[in-house]
Every structure is written in C-alpha cells, then in structure tokens.
Write a protein that holds these residues in place. Structure first.
Motif, PDB file in Angstrom:
ATOM      1  N   GLY A   1       0.821  -1.210   0.000  1.00  0.00           N
ATOM      2  CA  GLY A   1       0.000   0.000   0.000  1.00  0.00           C
ATOM      3  C   GLY A   1       0.851   1.254   0.000  1.00  0.00           C
ATOM      4  O   GLY A   1       0.597   2.194  -0.762  1.00  0.00           O
ATOM      5  N   ILE A   2       1.881   1.253   0.819  1.00  0.00           N
ATOM      6  CA  ILE A   2       2.733   2.429   0.940  1.00  0.00           C
ATOM      7  C   ILE A   2       3.482   2.688  -0.367  1.00  0.00           C
ATOM      8  O   ILE A   2       3.615   3.819  -0.822  1.00  0.00           O
ATOM      9  CB  ILE A   2       3.723   2.256   2.115  1.00  0.00           C
ATOM     10  CG1 ILE A   2       2.972   2.394   3.440  1.00  0.00           C
ATOM     11  CG2 ILE A   2       4.848   3.273   2.036  1.00  0.00           C
ATOM     12  CD1 ILE A   2       3.781   2.008   4.662  1.00  0.00           C
ATOM     13  N   VAL A   3       3.938   1.616  -1.022  1.00  0.00           N
ATOM     14  CA  VAL A   3       4.716   1.791  -2.252  1.00  0.00           C
ATOM     15  C   VAL A   3       3.823   2.243  -3.411  1.00  0.00           C
ATOM     16  O   VAL A   3       4.221   3.043  -4.246  1.00  0.00           O
ATOM     17  CB  VAL A   3       5.462   0.487  -2.602  1.00  0.00           C
ATOM     18  CG1 VAL A   3       6.054   0.548  -3.995  1.00  0.00           C
ATOM     19  CG2 VAL A   3       6.569   0.247  -1.581  1.00  0.00           C
ATOM     20  N   TYR A   4       2.592   1.726  -3.448  1.00  0.00           N
ATOM     21  CA  TYR A   4       1.744   2.002  -4.612  1.00  0.00           C
ATOM     22  C   TYR A   4       0.784   3.168  -4.432  1.00  0.00           C
ATOM     23  O   TYR A   4       0.217   3.639  -5.405  1.00  0.00           O
ATOM     24  CB  TYR A   4       0.961   0.750  -4.995  1.00  0.00           C
ATOM     25  CG  TYR A   4       1.766  -0.164  -5.885  1.00  0.00           C
ATOM     26  CD1 TYR A   4       1.787   0.049  -7.265  1.00  0.00           C
ATOM     27  CD2 TYR A   4       2.539  -1.186  -5.366  1.00  0.00           C
ATOM     28  CE1 TYR A   4       2.544  -0.753  -8.087  1.00  0.00           C
ATOM     29  CE2 TYR A   4       3.299  -1.997  -6.182  1.00  0.00           C
ATOM     30  CZ  TYR A   4       3.294  -1.775  -7.543  1.00  0.00           C
ATOM     31  OH  TYR A   4       4.058  -2.558  -8.367  1.00  0.00           O
ATOM     32  N   ASN A   5       0.575   3.592  -3.180  1.00  0.00           N
ATOM     33  CA  ASN A   5      -0.425   4.630  -2.954  1.00  0.00           C
ATOM     34  C   ASN A   5       0.218   5.829  -2.268  1.00  0.00           C
ATOM     35  O   ASN A   5       0.736   5.721  -1.165  1.00  0.00           O
ATOM     36  CB  ASN A   5      -1.553   4.054  -2.080  1.00  0.00           C
ATOM     37  CG  ASN A   5      -2.698   5.019  -1.930  1.00  0.00           C
ATOM     38  OD1 ASN A   5      -2.493   6.184  -1.603  1.00  0.00           O
ATOM     39  ND2 ASN A   5      -3.895   4.548  -2.175  1.00  0.00           N
ATOM     40  N   ARG A   6       0.185   6.951  -2.954  1.00  0.00           N
ATOM     41  CA  ARG A   6       0.858   8.132  -2.458  1.00  0.00           C
ATOM     42  C   ARG A   6       0.274   8.602  -1.127  1.00  0.00           C
ATOM     43  O   ARG A   6       1.003   8.999  -0.218  1.00  0.00           O
ATOM     44  CB  ARG A   6       0.743   9.252  -3.498  1.00  0.00           C
ATOM     45  CG  ARG A   6       1.963  10.109  -3.520  1.00  0.00           C
ATOM     46  CD  ARG A   6       1.931  11.227  -4.500  1.00  0.00           C
ATOM     47  NE  ARG A   6       2.470  12.433  -3.873  1.00  0.00           N
ATOM     48  CZ  ARG A   6       3.708  12.552  -3.430  1.00  0.00           C
ATOM     49  NH1 ARG A   6       4.554  11.557  -3.530  1.00  0.00           N
ATOM     50  NH2 ARG A   6       4.112  13.676  -2.876  1.00  0.00           N
ATOM     51  N   THR A   7      -1.044   8.518  -1.027  1.00  0.00           N
ATOM     52  CA  THR A   7      -1.688   8.953   0.213  1.00  0.00           C
ATOM     53  C   THR A   7      -1.224   8.082   1.380  1.00  0.00           C
ATOM     54  O   THR A   7      -0.901   8.598   2.461  1.00  0.00           O
ATOM     55  CB  THR A   7      -3.219   8.842   0.083  1.00  0.00           C
ATOM     56  OG1 THR A   7      -3.588   9.302  -1.215  1.00  0.00           O
ATOM     57  CG2 THR A   7      -3.906   9.658   1.146  1.00  0.00           C
ATOM     58  N   MET A   8      -1.179   6.776   1.143  1.00  0.00           N
ATOM     59  CA  MET A   8      -0.720   5.887   2.212  1.00  0.00           C
ATOM     60  C   MET A   8       0.746   6.153   2.549  1.00  0.00           C
ATOM     61  O   MET A   8       1.146   6.126   3.707  1.00  0.00           O
ATOM     62  CB  MET A   8      -0.888   4.424   1.792  1.00  0.00           C
ATOM     63  CG  MET A   8      -2.276   3.885   2.058  1.00  0.00           C
ATOM     64  SD  MET A   8      -2.365   2.119   1.715  1.00  0.00           S
ATOM     65  CE  MET A   8      -1.627   1.426   3.200  1.00  0.00           C
ATOM     66  N   ASP A   9       1.524   6.431   1.504  1.00  0.00           N
ATOM     67  CA  ASP A   9       2.939   6.714   1.711  1.00  0.00           C
ATOM     68  C   ASP A   9       3.116   7.888   2.670  1.00  0.00           C
ATOM     69  O   ASP A   9       3.920   7.859   3.594  1.00  0.00           O
ATOM     70  CB  ASP A   9       3.588   7.020   0.353  1.00  0.00           C
ATOM     71  CG  ASP A   9       5.088   7.204   0.468  1.00  0.00           C
ATOM     72  OD1 ASP A   9       5.664   6.763   1.476  1.00  0.00           O
ATOM     73  OD2 ASP A   9       5.677   7.792  -0.442  1.00  0.00           O
ATOM     74  N   MET A  10       2.292   8.934   2.458  1.00  0.00           N
ATOM     75  CA  MET A  10       2.414  10.136   3.277  1.00  0.00           C
ATOM     76  C   MET A  10       1.825   9.929   4.666  1.00  0.00           C
ATOM     77  O   MET A  10       2.271  10.530   5.626  1.00  0.00           O
ATOM     78  CB  MET A  10       1.677  11.310   2.614  1.00  0.00           C
ATOM     79  CG  MET A  10       2.005  11.503   1.150  1.00  0.00           C
ATOM     80  SD  MET A  10       3.594  12.265   0.888  1.00  0.00           S
ATOM     81  CE  MET A  10       3.117  13.969   0.982  1.00  0.00           C
TER      82      MET A  10
END
Lengths: 261, 283
Positions: B107-116
């Motif tokens: 999720g973190i790698v593919y989703n910018r919102t999750m990354d942030m």
C-alpha cells in the motif's frame, strides 16, 4: 529495403529540464528523419542530449516543444503498441531468471502463448549466437554475453525498431569489436531500423548508414553524415581511406561543437 | 574453536558471579549455625542453594534437563509443554505480522496517500511500550469473547509487523530506474511490474526483516503471557518463578526462550540461504 518509409520524424524538438540550478536545455530545435532499415548512430560528448533524444523516441521523456512521430504515431502510442525494443547500457538481466527466462519476460508480459515463446526464445538465442545457454543463469555468463542476451530480449518480440543506448559502453575493446560485427550481421538479417547511441567514433562510423553528430549546451544536432560505406563491412574496412575520411569528418564536427569549451 | 573459548569464558564469569552474589546468604546461614565457612565450603554452598540470587549454570542445566527430558510433554511442569504454548502464539503472530506488514508495504509503495500518512503511524505504534499496551489488548479482546491463543498472537503481530513493513517498503523500491524504465518500454501493467520485478527484488530485504520479526514475535508472545496471569507458556513460567522466588526456574525459562529464538531465527536463515541461492542473488 527499397521502400523508404519514415520511421522517426522529429521537427523542431525541444526539451528543457527544470532543475534547481535553472532550466537545462537538453534538446533544442532537433530535426531528423530516420527511414526504415537505416542504422543511425548518435554521437557526441556527454550532455549533448543523445540519450535524451533516444528516450524521447521511447516515450521515457516528454518533449517540451516541437513534434516527433514514431511509425507515424506519437511515442506514447508506439510504446503501447510495443513498436520498439530498447537496449540499455547495462544488460539488466534478472538474476533469478535463466537466460531463456529473461528473454521470455517481455513475451510473458505481452501475452504470447507458451509455444510461441519457446520458438521465439530459440530463434533469438541463435541470432545472437547464444544457443545452448538458455538454461544458464546470468552470473554464469561474461559481460559481453549478458549484453548479447539483452539484445536478444529486445529482438524477441515483433518490433522493427531497435533503440540502443550505449549498449557496448561498458565492454572492453576486443569484445566490443566482436559485438559490433555481430550487430551488423544481425541488422542485415533482420532488416530492423536501429538507432544507436555511442561516444566512440570508430564504432559510429563502422556501424552506421547515417551518423548524427550532436553537441551540448544546448543539446543540438551539428552535423548529419550519410555514410558512403557499403552494407557489407568486414572489420578491416576501418583501415580504408573512405572510413578514415568519415571518421575525420565526425571528429571535426565534434570539435566544432566543442569550440566554446 | 573461538566460539568454544568465548562460551567457556562466559560460563567461568557466570560461576564467579554466582559465588559473589550468593555469598552473603551463605555467610548468614553459616553465622546462624555458628560455623566458620572455608573457601571450599563457601563455593560449594553458593553453587547449590535452593533459591540463589544467581543460580549456577549446572543448576539451570539440571532444571532444564529435569523439565524437558524427564517430564512427559503433556505435564504442566514440562518446559516443552510451556515452550509449545509460547511457540504457537509466536508463530501465529509472526504469520499475521508478516502478512499485515507486506500488505501495508505494498500500500505504501503504490499509494501516495498511504505513503504520506501510514508510515508516521507505523513508527508511532512502535514507540508505545509493549508492556503498556499488552494488557489493554488482552482486556479488550477478552471483553469481546476472544481469549487464549489469539490475544497473545495479536501482541506478537503488533511487534513483528514493523520490521516487515520497513524492510519491504525498501525492498519493493529497490529496483533501479533502468529496470522500471525497461518495464515501461514493454508497456507492462502495474501488476506485472509488481509480480515480476518488485516482489522478487525485495526478497533479500524480506528475509532480513523476517529474522527481526521472528525474534520480536517471541518477545511479544512472552510479554502477552505476563499480564494475564496466564497459567501456561514461557512467560507464565517466568511470572510464577518470580512470585515464588524460584530463580532457577526463571533462568531455565529464559534460557529456553533464548534457545527457541535462536532456533527460529536460524531456520529463517537457512530458508533465506536456500531461496536466495536458487534466485541467484547470493554467491
């Protein structure tokens, strides 16, 4: 080879990178046409935009101005239709796949069926003279063999355009000579159109039907040389006066472009 | 050979410390009995007390021998029985933690919102002392009718997902620009890039994370047994031992836990070596 169909058409192509130190003109007003079946080399010092130009053709960079078409389409459309094979400077083989498995990779992605994959892998391995190495792993091969495998991978699917970004740059001279000779044979057998980035003058002259000399700041084309050399080129053609004359002209072009340094 | 030397030195220090720490009690005893204690007698006494401050290695060894080999494994006094209770919670929590950690990393790698947004929470979750949150997890889960193995596994998971997230985010991002460009030239989909490039590339990172996660998971399971007044498990043995001043029992439980951790981590090490060698990522 008789029909002169244009594969790459660039008109007034501009590309400016915005960096922290201000804009960098990677390409300015680049005009070029590449016909089907040509072997075109791009030569110039680093920063002249030769790799950037290749990446624009491959839809890996977006131009900021001008127009470019690949097979009459935009680069993005051409990429989606898998119109070209791209060979990078490093072989970039996956260590967890065999040589055969690596060549199969783009075929799997593109959805070729299993029998077709097998046939194509066998065919391209033979084409780059790596038959018998299908089950070997990349680390079992020398650098030159790895690069040949990566060329085979780019040849495995039906793209008649081959974009090569200094594919032999990291190899020693003897291996490089051998691969150049092989590449010419391969080009002759397959009739592909090849765009080839290099910083070696002998390599560019030996391989090409057309040599594009570029220079930096801003990246631009300073000379386009149509080679009068015959298609059939043994390695010792490099000692003939015709060869040396072209090499001289390329060197002059490079020097002129570098006059401001 | 160097290993043997180090072990010998450690055991020698241990014996010496046992003499030092247990000497006051031995002297007390001797005084009350009106005896004078010679050196040999002192050493002999300090190495064989019932409830020493620091039990000597052979006492711990004898206790482990007694509670493993000489007891039926179904017995409540068997260390194997308690070890198995803890091991099952550890493995379940480790499994949950690994799956959860990998999912979060994807999720973190593919989703910018999750990354942030997710990473700060993940890090914050690990700054809370596990001893503070473990009783709450157990109480809350108990309130909804879940008890026994699962709450302990949850605590294990809470500790073990963290190294997996951190390692996998780094691993999934390890393919370089050229490899990603190459996928792009083939017009590969995001799923194809994930399964064929990102996931295989992340394997060395995954195994390193799994080793840490396994150790953390065991700690979680033991901690999870402490606040419940659990009757079984290595944590329960530790707790019971400290209630009754059974230092020998505490030490044997500790050694058992350490041995368990060593076995589990080296199992992952073997798996790592085999997998990476087959993947050609290790000479």
């Amino acid at each position: 080879m008789t029909q002169a169909k244009t594969v790459i058409q660039a008109q007034g192509l501009d590309l400016t990178f915005e960096t922290n130190d201000g804009p960098v003109h990677a390409l300015r007003d680049v005009n070029l046409a590449i016909d089907k079946g040509e072997f075109v080399s791009f030569i110039g010092p680093s920063g002249c935009g030769k790799t950037t130009f290749l990446r624009v053709m491959a839809d890996l960079e977006q131009p900021t101005g001008g127009h470019i078409s690949v097979n009459g389409m935009t680069p993005a459309q051409a990429r989606q239709r898998r119109a070209y094979g791209y060979v990078f400077q490093a072989a970039g083989l996956y260590p967890w796949r065999t040589i055969g498995g690596n060549i199969r990779l783009p075929l799997e992605i593109m959805g070729y069926d299993r029998a077709d994959q097998d046939a194509r892998v066998a065919r391209v391995l033979e084409l780059v003279e790596l038959d018998g190495f299908e089950r070997k792993f990349p680390w079992q091969l020398s650098g030159g063999m790895q690069q040949r495998a990566s060329i085979a991978r780019a040849l495995a699917f039906d793209a008649d355009l081959l974009l090569m970004d200094e594919p032999f740059g990291a190899l020693d001279e003897i291996v490089r000579d051998h691969l150049n000779e092989q590449l010419l044979k391969l080009w002759d057998r397959t009739g592909k159109t090849i765009a080839f980035v290099t910083h070696s003058i002998p390599e560019a002259v030996y391989l090409s039907t057309k040599i594009v000399v570029m220079s930096p700041r801003p990246g631009r084309i300073t000379d386009i040389i149509d080679s009068p050399l015959p298609r059939e080129r043994p390695l010792d053609i490099r000692d003939t006066p015709a060869f040396l004359e072209i090499a001289h002209r390329v060197r002059e072009g490079l020097r002129a472009g570098h006059g401001d340094v | 050979m160097p290993v043997a030397v180090v072990v010998t030195v450690i055991i020698a220090i241990w014996y010496a410390a046992a003499v030092g720490l247990n000497a006051p009690w031995a002297h007390d005893k001797a005084k009350r009995a009106g005896q004078e204690l010679g050196l040999a007698a002192l050493v002999q006494d300090t190495w064989s007390q019932d409830k020493p401050k620091l039990p000597a290695p052979h006492q711990v060894g004898a206790e482990i021998w007694k509670t493993t080999v000489q007891k039926k494994i179904t017995s409540k006094r068997s260390l194997v029985y308690h070890g198995w209770i803890t091991l099952s919670a550890t493995l379940l929590g480790f499994g949950f933690g690994t799956v959860f950690g990998i999912l979060l990393a994807v999720g973190i790698v593919y989703n910018r919102t999750m990354d942030m947004s997710v990473m700060p929470w993940v890090i914050a979750s690990q700054t809370i002392p596990i001893l503070a949150i473990a009783p709450m997890i157990i109480v809350v889960l108990n309130a909804v009718g879940i008890s026994g193995l699962l709450p302990k596994a949850m605590i294990s998971m809470y500790l073990s997902f963290f190294p997996v997230v951190v390692g996998m985010v780094k691993g999934l991002r390890s393919p370089d620009r050229m490899q990603l460009d190459q996928m792009r030239t083939w017009n590969a989909s995001a799923a194809q890039t994930f399964w064929r490039l990102r996931l295989p590339s992340s394997m060395p990172y995954l195994f390193t994370s799994l080793k840490i996660a396994m150790a953390a998971s065991l700690v979680g399971a033991i901690v999870g047994e402490l606040p419940t007044g659990a009757v079984a498990g290595l944590g329960a043995r530790l707790l019971a031992g400290s209630y009754y001043g059974q230092t020998i029992q505490i030490w044997s439980a500790l050694i058992a836990a350490a041995a368990l951790a060593a076995v589990l981590v080296s199992l992952i090490g073997v798996l790592q070596r085999v997998t990476l060698r087959r993947m050609g990522m290790q000479e």
